[in-house]
Write a protein that holds these residues in place. Structure first.
Motif, PDB file in Angstrom:
ATOM      1  N   ILE A 100      33.638 146.934 109.387  1.00 45.91           N
ATOM      2  CA  ILE A 100      33.059 148.281 109.472  1.00 45.91           C
ATOM      3  C   ILE A 100      31.682 148.204 110.111  1.00 45.91           C
ATOM      4  O   ILE A 100      31.341 149.014 110.981  1.00 45.91           O
ATOM      5  N   VAL A 101      30.898 147.227 109.701  1.00 47.76           N
ATOM      6  CA  VAL A 101      29.544 147.047 110.249  1.00 47.76           C
ATOM      7  C   VAL A 101      29.598 146.807 111.761  1.00 47.76           C
ATOM      8  O   VAL A 101      28.724 147.264 112.499  1.00 47.76           O
ATOM      9  N   GLN A 102      30.627 146.126 112.210  1.00 54.23           N
ATOM     10  CA  GLN A 102      30.752 145.842 113.641  1.00 54.23           C
ATOM     11  C   GLN A 102      31.296 147.037 114.428  1.00 54.23           C
ATOM     12  O   GLN A 102      31.390 146.977 115.655  1.00 54.23           O
ATOM     13  N   HIS A 103      31.650 148.093 113.713  1.00 51.99           N
ATOM     14  CA  HIS A 103      32.151 149.316 114.351  1.00 51.99           C
ATOM     15  C   HIS A 103      31.386 150.530 113.828  1.00 51.99           C
ATOM     16  O   HIS A 103      31.954 151.400 113.153  1.00 51.99           O
ATOM     17  N   PRO A 104      30.106 150.632 114.162  1.00 49.84           N
ATOM     18  CA  PRO A 104      29.317 151.770 113.661  1.00 49.84           C
ATOM     19  C   PRO A 104      29.851 153.120 114.139  1.00 49.84           C
ATOM     20  O   PRO A 104      29.603 154.145 113.506  1.00 49.84           O
TER      21      PRO A 104
END
Length: 140
Positions: free
Chosen positions: A37-41
Motif C-alpha cells: 500500500i505504501v508503494q502505491h500512494p
C-alpha cells in the motif's frame, strides 16, 4: 481452503491501512499488504473509506485500475516468491529485478504474466500452466 469474497479482500486492505495509520499491531499478512500500500500512494483514497470501497466498481472501460486486484496480485507474487512456488520463480524474479533495477517493476512485469496465465487457465478450463508462467517471466 481460504476463499475470500470481493468484500473480504476489500475490507482486508482497508483495515490494514486503518490499523497502520492508528499504529495498531498488524498481522504478518497485513504488514506485507501495508508495505505494498505504501508503494502505491495513488490507492490511498480508495482504501481510506471501507464502505465506499465495498460499493465501488472498477470497470475496465472506466480506465482506472482496481487497487484491490493490483494489491492482491502483489500479495500473491510475494507469497510465490517466499516459498519459491512454482519452483524457479524466485531466481527468475531476482534476475528480472536486477535487469530492471527495480523489485517493484519486476513485480509488475510478473503481474502481467500472472494475469495472462490465469486468463489462459480460465479460458481453457485447465489448471494454470506453471511452466508457461515461468517462461513468460524469464522472457521479460
Amino acid at each position: 481452503m481460504f476463499n475470500p469474497s470481493q468484500h473480504d479482500v476489500r475490507r482486508f486492505f482497508c483495515e490494514a491501512l486503518r490499523k497502520d495509520r492508528a499504529h495498531e499491531i498488524l498481522t504478518p499478512l497485513e504488514a506485507i499488504a501495508r508495505d505494498w500500500i505504501v508503494q502505491h500512494p495513488e490507492y490511498e483514497a480508495d482504501l481510506s473509506d471501507a464502505q465506499a470501497a465495498l460499493e465501488r466498481d472498477y470497470p475496465v472501460e472506466g480506465g482506472k485500475a482496481n487497487p484491490f486486484l493490483h494489491l492482491s496480485m502483489h500479495l500473491s507474487i510475494a507469497e510465490q516468491l517466499s516459498i519459491d512456488q512454482p519452483p524457479g520463480i524466485r531466481s527468475a524474479y531476482e534476475r528480472l529485478a536486477q535487469k530492471l533495477q527495480s523489485e517493484h517493476e519486476a513485480h509488475h512485469q510478473i503481474m502481467e504474466c500472472l494475469g495472462e496465465t490465469i486468463w489462459n487457465a480460465q479460458r481453457s478450463g485447465m489448471p494454470p500452466d506453471s511452466a508457461a508462467y515461468l517462461d513468460c517471466i524469464r522472457r521479460r
